[in-house]
Write a protein that holds these residues in place. Structure first.
Motif, PDB file in Angstrom:
ATOM      1  N   TYR A   9       1.020 -33.536  77.919  1.00  0.00           N
ATOM      2  CA  TYR A   9      -0.305 -32.538  77.656  1.00  0.00           C
ATOM      3  C   TYR A   9      -1.516 -33.586  77.790  1.00  0.00           C
ATOM      4  O   TYR A   9      -2.044 -34.376  76.926  1.00  0.00           O
ATOM      5  CB  TYR A   9      -0.181 -31.871  76.326  1.00  0.00           C
ATOM      6  N   HIS A  13      -4.487 -33.592  71.093  1.00  0.00           N
ATOM      7  CA  HIS A  13      -4.943 -32.922  69.957  1.00  0.00           C
ATOM      8  C   HIS A  13      -6.200 -33.268  69.420  1.00  0.00           C
ATOM      9  O   HIS A  13      -6.135 -33.094  67.970  1.00  0.00           O
ATOM     10  CB  HIS A  13      -3.716 -31.950  69.234  1.00  0.00           C
ATOM     11  N   HIS A  21     -10.294 -24.778  71.254  1.00  0.00           N
ATOM     12  CA  HIS A  21      -9.219 -23.984  71.197  1.00  0.00           C
ATOM     13  C   HIS A  21      -9.326 -22.970  70.085  1.00  0.00           C
ATOM     14  O   HIS A  21      -9.151 -21.843  69.966  1.00  0.00           O
ATOM     15  CB  HIS A  21      -7.738 -24.548  70.888  1.00  0.00           C
ATOM     16  N   ARG A  24     -11.012 -19.346  70.532  1.00  0.00           N
ATOM     17  CA  ARG A  24     -10.422 -18.452  71.134  1.00  0.00           C
ATOM     18  C   ARG A  24      -9.819 -17.402  70.320  1.00  0.00           C
ATOM     19  O   ARG A  24      -9.565 -17.470  69.119  1.00  0.00           O
ATOM     20  CB  ARG A  24      -8.954 -19.184  71.863  1.00  0.00           C
ATOM     21  N   GLY A  47       3.400 -22.533  73.350  1.00  0.00           N
ATOM     22  CA  GLY A  47       2.174 -23.323  73.347  1.00  0.00           C
ATOM     23  C   GLY A  47       0.959 -22.857  72.651  1.00  0.00           C
ATOM     24  O   GLY A  47      -0.183 -22.780  73.156  1.00  0.00           O
ATOM     25  N   CYS A  48       1.195 -22.564  71.609  1.00  0.00           N
ATOM     26  CA  CYS A  48       0.183 -22.030  70.691  1.00  0.00           C
ATOM     27  C   CYS A  48      -0.689 -22.657  70.176  1.00  0.00           C
ATOM     28  O   CYS A  48      -1.905 -22.362  69.778  1.00  0.00           O
ATOM     29  CB  CYS A  48       1.032 -21.450  69.371  1.00  0.00           C
ATOM     30  N   GLY A  49      -0.760 -23.839  70.022  1.00  0.00           N
ATOM     31  CA  GLY A  49      -2.055 -24.934  69.851  1.00  0.00           C
ATOM     32  C   GLY A  49      -2.383 -24.720  68.473  1.00  0.00           C
ATOM     33  O   GLY A  49      -1.380 -24.317  67.747  1.00  0.00           O
ATOM     34  N   ILE A  53      -5.231 -17.497  68.782  1.00  0.00           N
ATOM     35  CA  ILE A  53      -4.634 -16.233  69.491  1.00  0.00           C
ATOM     36  C   ILE A  53      -3.519 -15.775  68.884  1.00  0.00           C
ATOM     37  O   ILE A  53      -3.547 -14.580  68.491  1.00  0.00           O
ATOM     38  CB  ILE A  53      -4.343 -16.533  70.753  1.00  0.00           C
ATOM     39  N   GLU A  70       5.587 -24.664  69.945  1.00  0.00           N
ATOM     40  CA  GLU A  70       5.041 -25.957  70.502  1.00  0.00           C
ATOM     41  C   GLU A  70       5.870 -27.045  70.764  1.00  0.00           C
ATOM     42  O   GLU A  70       7.004 -26.901  70.181  1.00  0.00           O
ATOM     43  CB  GLU A  70       3.840 -26.480  69.508  1.00  0.00           C
ATOM     44  N   LEU A  71       5.276 -28.128  71.435  1.00  0.00           N
ATOM     45  CA  LEU A  71       6.272 -29.063  71.712  1.00  0.00           C
ATOM     46  C   LEU A  71       6.805 -29.994  70.452  1.00  0.00           C
ATOM     47  O   LEU A  71       7.719 -30.723  70.503  1.00  0.00           O
ATOM     48  CB  LEU A  71       5.646 -30.176  72.926  1.00  0.00           C
ATOM     49  N   ASP A  97      10.588 -26.280  74.010  1.00  0.00           N
ATOM     50  CA  ASP A  97       9.939 -26.505  75.214  1.00  0.00           C
ATOM     51  C   ASP A  97      10.046 -25.195  76.199  1.00  0.00           C
ATOM     52  O   ASP A  97      11.165 -24.681  76.417  1.00  0.00           O
ATOM     53  CB  ASP A  97      10.573 -27.830  76.115  1.00  0.00           C
ATOM     54  N   VAL A  98       8.883 -24.923  76.859  1.00  0.00           N
ATOM     55  CA  VAL A  98       8.956 -23.554  77.670  1.00  0.00           C
ATOM     56  C   VAL A  98      10.216 -23.733  78.667  1.00  0.00           C
ATOM     57  O   VAL A  98      10.442 -22.853  79.292  1.00  0.00           O
ATOM     58  CB  VAL A  98       7.532 -23.342  78.138  1.00  0.00           C
ATOM     59  N   HIS A 114      -0.867 -18.808  76.815  1.00  0.00           N
ATOM     60  CA  HIS A 114      -2.529 -18.920  77.273  1.00  0.00           C
ATOM     61  C   HIS A 114      -2.429 -20.362  77.479  1.00  0.00           C
ATOM     62  O   HIS A 114      -2.711 -21.139  76.519  1.00  0.00           O
ATOM     63  CB  HIS A 114      -3.167 -18.479  76.066  1.00  0.00           C
ATOM     64  N   GLN A 115      -3.176 -20.870  78.770  1.00  0.00           N
ATOM     65  CA  GLN A 115      -3.716 -21.942  78.937  1.00  0.00           C
ATOM     66  C   GLN A 115      -2.402 -23.186  79.008  1.00  0.00           C
ATOM     67  O   GLN A 115      -2.630 -24.268  78.567  1.00  0.00           O
ATOM     68  CB  GLN A 115      -4.895 -22.314  78.200  1.00  0.00           C
TER      69      GLN A 115
END
Ligand SMILES: C[S@@+](CC[C@H](N)C(=O)[O-])C[C@H]1O[C@@H](n2cnc3c(N)ncnc32)[C@H](O)[C@@H]1O
Length: 270
Positions: A9, A13, A21, A24, A47-49, A53, A70-71, A97-98, A114-115
């Motif tokens: 990534y 972070h 982020h 948002r 990938g919610c960070g 959101i 998330e990862l 992992d997506v 998102h992103q």
């Protein structure tokens, strides 16, 4: 996971990244999806960070449930803290992992990212996976920025350098910084045949939004994972990064400073 799905990534972070982020909301980042959300639905947020959101989505679908992915556990702890802070109980956080989601077929009514697709090694495989875990008739939704489409004024040369360096670093990490314009083609390649493609823009041109965006990037280009990557790989020197940082500060201070970021969006019927 095979090598094709391995990527890193680009932003990391660091606090300066999280600051971007944390402004948002579902309204400013997922307005194309909101009319499709109803109370009682189940949602997967990939990938919610820091999960601003995600938690908004949870409030909208309550008493339904949001699962956020998330990862790493470190990244998930940011989301958990946000859900606690806002006292939203109908959200859980899972590492996955997506490219290989750890959920059975047909699990969710809505699968959202998102992103995220701009950062993954294989966005078509990611979309296929998002479709697999989405129930038939459900919705797969994604929104991504398109860095190549960013425009701004005044045209400070160091900001052109910023964009070139960002593009190189993101591609070196296996990402696609011009993702916004490609979302539709990725969705077609993933096999969707009912796709609503749209676009929307973030614009920073008031003293307050310039101060936030310019100040955030002035710090981020010197302190985040991106700055370490640029210097360690030899793509940039610290002197150049300091020039970019100063240029962001100058842009933020310019009373006529203006910047727009286009985004692609897709709503795909599973
Ligand atoms: C730009 S952030 C977006 C965070 C959040 N969706 C938002 O818009 O505020 C992208 C996030 O995707 C996560 N990510 C990157 N690759 C991923 C993957 N293969 N699977 C799941 N998450 C991933 C990163 O860790 C990062 O937190």
């Amino acid at each position: 996971m095979n090598d094709r799905s391995a990527t890193s990534y680009t932003h990391g972070h660091h606090e300066s990244v999280l600051r971007s982020h944390r402004v948002r909301t579902a309204e400013n980042s997922a307005s194309y999806l909101l009319p499709h959300l109803k109370p009682g639905m189940t949602v997967l947020d990939v990938g919610c960070g820091p999960a601003r959101i995600t938690v908004d989505l949870a409030a909208r679908v309550a008493p339904g449930w949001v699962t956020a992915v998330e990862l790493t556990d470190d990244a998930l702890s940011l989301g958990r803290a946000e859900a606690r802070r806002r006292n939203v109980p109908n959200v859980s956080f899972v590492s996955s992992d997506v490219h290989a989601l750890d959920f059975p077929d047909d699990t969710f009514d809505v699968v959202h990212a998102h992103q995220v697709l701009q950062h993954v090694a294989d966005p078509v495989r990611a979309l296929r996976e998002m479709r697999r875990v989405c129930a038939p008739g459900g919705v797969v939704a994604a929104r991504d920025a398109d860095y190549g489409g960013f425009i701004w004024f005044p045209r400070l040369p160091a900001l052109d350098l910023w964009l070139r360096l960002y593009d190189r670093a993101a591609r070196a990490n296996g990402g696609e910084p011009d993702a916004g314009r490609r979302l539709l083609s990725w969705a077609i390649a993933a096999g969707f045949d009912d796709i609503t493609p749209t676009g929307s823009m973030w614009c920073f041109a008031t003293a307050e939004t310039r101060d936030w965006w310019g100040g955030m990037w002035a710090e981020r280009i010197l302190q985040s994972a991106l700055s370490r990557q640029l210097v360690d790989s030899g793509m940039a020197t610290m002197v150049e990064l300091k020039e970019i940082s100063a240029a962001w500060q100058a842009w933020a201070a310019a009373p006529d400073g203006w910047l727009a970021m286009p985004h692609g969006e897709i709503l795909c019927r599973a």
